[in-house]
Scaffold this motif. Structure first.
Motif, PDB file in Angstrom:
ATOM      1  N   THR A 127       0.857  -1.210   0.000  1.00 11.07           N
ATOM      2  CA  THR A 127       0.000   0.000   0.000  1.00 11.07           C
ATOM      3  C   THR A 127       0.884   1.248   0.000  1.00 11.07           C
ATOM      4  OG1 THR A 127      -1.877   1.101   1.055  1.00 11.07           O
ATOM      5  CG2 THR A 127      -0.324  -0.013   2.532  1.00 11.07           C
ATOM      6  N   MET A 128       0.334   2.372   0.480  1.00 11.01           N
ATOM      7  CA  MET A 128       1.107   3.614   0.519  1.00 11.01           C
ATOM      8  C   MET A 128       1.967   3.642   1.769  1.00 11.01           C
ATOM      9  SD  MET A 128      -2.110   6.179  -0.125  1.00 11.01           S
ATOM     10  CE  MET A 128      -3.114   5.439   1.161  1.00 11.01           C
ATOM     11  N   PRO A 129       3.086   4.371   1.723  1.00  9.96           N
ATOM     12  CA  PRO A 129       3.828   4.625   2.965  1.00  9.96           C
ATOM     13  C   PRO A 129       2.902   5.320   3.972  1.00  9.96           C
ATOM     14  CG  PRO A 129       5.105   5.332   1.055  1.00  9.96           C
ATOM     15  CD  PRO A 129       3.733   4.983   0.557  1.00  9.96           C
ATOM     16  N   ARG A 130       3.114   5.035   5.234  1.00 11.37           N
ATOM     17  CA  ARG A 130       2.203   5.608   6.247  1.00 11.37           C
ATOM     18  C   ARG A 130       2.241   7.140   6.257  1.00 11.37           C
ATOM     19  NH1 ARG A 130      -2.038   2.731   7.953  1.00 11.37           N
ATOM     20  NH2 ARG A 130      -2.216   4.324   9.580  1.00 11.37           N
ATOM     21  N   ALA A 131       3.340   7.732   5.819  1.00 11.50           N
ATOM     22  CA  ALA A 131       3.401   9.203   5.760  1.00 11.50           C
ATOM     23  C   ALA A 131       2.338   9.743   4.793  1.00 11.50           C
ATOM     24  CB  ALA A 131       4.796   9.660   5.325  1.00 11.50           C
ATOM     25  N   VAL A 132       1.980   8.949   3.798  1.00 10.77           N
ATOM     26  CA  VAL A 132       0.931   9.385   2.858  1.00 10.77           C
ATOM     27  C   VAL A 132      -0.444   9.260   3.526  1.00 10.77           C
ATOM     28  CG1 VAL A 132      -0.063   9.037   0.556  1.00 10.77           C
ATOM     29  CG2 VAL A 132       2.400   8.760   0.903  1.00 10.77           C
ATOM     30  N   PHE A 133      -0.589   8.267   4.387  1.00  3.52           N
ATOM     31  CA  PHE A 133      -1.824   8.173   5.188  1.00  3.52           C
ATOM     32  C   PHE A 133      -1.963   9.448   6.039  1.00  3.52           C
ATOM     33  CE2 PHE A 133      -3.565   3.742   5.082  1.00  3.52           C
ATOM     34  CZ  PHE A 133      -2.658   3.184   4.193  1.00  3.52           C
ATOM     35  N   THR A 134      -0.826   9.874   6.623  1.00  2.00           N
ATOM     36  CA  THR A 134      -0.858  11.107   7.437  1.00  2.00           C
ATOM     37  C   THR A 134      -1.302  12.288   6.578  1.00  2.00           C
ATOM     38  OG1 THR A 134       0.997  10.254   8.726  1.00  2.00           O
ATOM     39  CG2 THR A 134       0.497  12.607   8.963  1.00  2.00           C
ATOM     40  N   PHE A 135      -0.750  12.358   5.371  1.00  2.00           N
ATOM     41  CA  PHE A 135      -1.120  13.460   4.459  1.00  2.00           C
ATOM     42  C   PHE A 135      -2.629  13.470   4.211  1.00  2.00           C
ATOM     43  CE2 PHE A 135      -1.898  14.995   0.112  1.00  2.00           C
ATOM     44  CZ  PHE A 135      -1.340  16.260   0.174  1.00  2.00           C
ATOM     45  N   LEU A 136      -3.184  12.275   3.963  1.00  4.47           N
ATOM     46  CA  LEU A 136      -4.619  12.204   3.649  1.00  4.47           C
ATOM     47  C   LEU A 136      -5.486  12.467   4.878  1.00  4.47           C
ATOM     48  CD1 LEU A 136      -4.679   9.188   1.156  1.00  4.47           C
ATOM     49  CD2 LEU A 136      -4.784  11.627   0.643  1.00  4.47           C
ATOM     50  N   LYS A 137      -4.924  12.204   6.037  1.00  6.38           N
ATOM     51  CA  LYS A 137      -5.668  12.490   7.267  1.00  6.38           C
ATOM     52  C   LYS A 137      -5.606  13.989   7.599  1.00  6.38           C
ATOM     53  CE  LYS A 137      -6.234  10.548  11.877  1.00  6.38           C
ATOM     54  NZ  LYS A 137      -5.477  10.169  13.061  1.00  6.38           N
ATOM     55  N   THR A 138      -4.483  14.601   7.221  1.00  5.63           N
ATOM     56  CA  THR A 138      -4.273  16.017   7.540  1.00  5.63           C
ATOM     57  C   THR A 138      -5.064  16.926   6.603  1.00  5.63           C
ATOM     58  OG1 THR A 138      -2.023  15.427   8.193  1.00  5.63           O
ATOM     59  CG2 THR A 138      -2.476  17.778   7.910  1.00  5.63           C
ATOM     60  N   TYR A 139      -5.054  16.571   5.330  1.00  6.58           N
ATOM     61  CA  TYR A 139      -5.696  17.432   4.329  1.00  6.58           C
ATOM     62  C   TYR A 139      -6.889  16.709   3.718  1.00  6.58           C
ATOM     63  CZ  TYR A 139      -1.480  20.201   4.766  1.00  6.58           C
ATOM     64  OH  TYR A 139      -0.468  20.968   5.271  1.00  6.58           O
ATOM     65  N   SER A 140      -8.058  17.277   3.919  1.00  7.62           N
ATOM     66  CA  SER A 140      -9.253  16.646   3.364  1.00  7.62           C
ATOM     67  C   SER A 140      -9.294  16.815   1.844  1.00  7.62           C
ATOM     68  CB  SER A 140     -10.500  17.285   3.976  1.00  7.62           C
ATOM     69  OG  SER A 140     -11.633  16.878   3.221  1.00  7.62           O
ATOM     70  N   LEU A 141      -9.512  15.708   1.156  1.00  6.18           N
ATOM     71  CA  LEU A 141      -9.638  15.766  -0.302  1.00  6.18           C
ATOM     72  C   LEU A 141     -11.094  15.582  -0.724  1.00  6.18           C
ATOM     73  CD1 LEU A 141      -6.442  13.803  -1.435  1.00  6.18           C
ATOM     74  CD2 LEU A 141      -6.720  16.217  -0.889  1.00  6.18           C
ATOM     75  N   ASN A 142     -11.983  15.710   0.227  1.00 10.80           N
ATOM     76  CA  ASN A 142     -13.415  15.589  -0.083  1.00 10.80           C
ATOM     77  C   ASN A 142     -13.806  16.600  -1.154  1.00 10.80           C
ATOM     78  OD1 ASN A 142     -13.801  13.524   1.666  1.00 10.80           O
ATOM     79  ND2 ASN A 142     -14.616  14.791   3.332  1.00 10.80           N
ATOM     80  N   GLY A 143     -14.574  16.143  -2.099  1.00 11.08           N
ATOM     81  CA  GLY A 143     -15.042  17.030  -3.169  1.00 11.08           C
ATOM     82  C   GLY A 143     -14.023  17.212  -4.284  1.00 11.08           C
ATOM     83  N   LYS A 144     -12.831  16.651  -4.118  1.00 11.75           N
ATOM     84  CA  LYS A 144     -11.806  16.814  -5.153  1.00 11.75           C
ATOM     85  C   LYS A 144     -11.678  15.539  -5.977  1.00 11.75           C
ATOM     86  CE  LYS A 144      -9.135  19.764  -2.023  1.00 11.75           C
ATOM     87  NZ  LYS A 144      -9.770  21.018  -2.410  1.00 11.75           N
TER      88      LYS A 144
END
Ligand SMILES: Cc1cc2nc3c(=O)[nH]c(=O)nc-3n(C[C@H](O)[C@H](O)[C@H](O)COP(=O)(O)O)c2cc1C
Length: 200
Positions: A127-144
């Motif tokens: 899967t993705m590196p966990r740092a990318v999980f952090t990115f997705l948790k930090t910045y909402s990509l809803n609606g994008k």
């Protein structure tokens, strides 16, 4: 017979623009930097965000950025991953089994201005590196719109797309681009074909 140019409408900027777009499509290639399509405003609202440990994903991210424009940012962990490969593999394994969210130093001042996010990462443990999980948790990509791309050693996208869907339920997730790590330098045409196949 000599063509009478006066009977033809004078070519306008829009004619050239349309000609450029048609030629690019006819050639089966995405526009490169400086092409009429880019000049027409491609890249507005686009962010290319990527994580890369050994440079493969960065190469693809830069290819995408060169073609679509917009902003590009590297997702970086506050505490860098070990330079030693085996130590990095071990740390990544531990982070995954602990569902860790390693701190990242990446700051996006205004996520709201992006409509499309190209999200790149290496496949780590399927899967993705966990740092990318952090990115997705930090910045909402809803609606994008999210267009994922991944470099790997054989696992393809792994379960990363399912993980993105779970973390960003309100995003429109496009089909991802997997590229083998050893093929990144010659992946230009693959990137072009992918960009043509997705509507972002
Ligand atoms: C910690 C770690 C875990 C990895 N796990 C996988 C994996 O599960 N499947 C796979 O195909 N490749 C795996 N790889 C190989 C990388 O995905 C591949 O080399 C990738 O192109 C590296 O991208 P980068 O140079 O942007 O870091 C792993 C590499 C590392 C360092």
């Amino acid at each position: 017979m000599k063509r009478d140019d006066t009977t033809l409408p004078a070519p306008t900027r829009r004619h050239f623009l349309r000609l450029g777009i048609c030629s690019a499509l006819a050639l089966g290639a995405m526009p490169l930097a400086g092409s009429p399509v880019l000049a027409a405003g491609k890249g507005e609202g686009v962010l290319v965000a990527y994580f890369s440990y050994s440079g493969n994903t960065r190469t693809i991210a830069e290819m995408i950025h060169q073609r679509v424009g917009g902003d590009i940012v590297e997702i970086k962990a506050v505490k860098p991953y070990p330079a030693d490969y085996d130590a990095c593999v071990e740390q990544a394994k531990q982070e995954l089994s602990a569902n860790a969210y390693p701190q990242i130093s990446t700051v996006i001042p205004d996520m709201g201005k992006y409509r499309t996010v190209f999200l790149g990462y290496p496949c780590w443990w399927g899967t993705m590196p966990r740092a990318v999980f952090t990115f997705l948790k930090t910045y909402s990509l809803n609606g994008k719109t999210v267009a994922p791309f991944c470099t790997h050693g054989g696992s393809g996208m792994g379960s990363s797309e399912a993980d993105i869907r779970r973390l960003c339920p309100g995003a429109r997730l496009l089909e991802g681009l997997p590229v083998r790590g050893r093929s990144v330098k010659s992946a230009g045409k693959t990137v072009d074909a992918w960009l043509q196949s997705i509507v972002f």
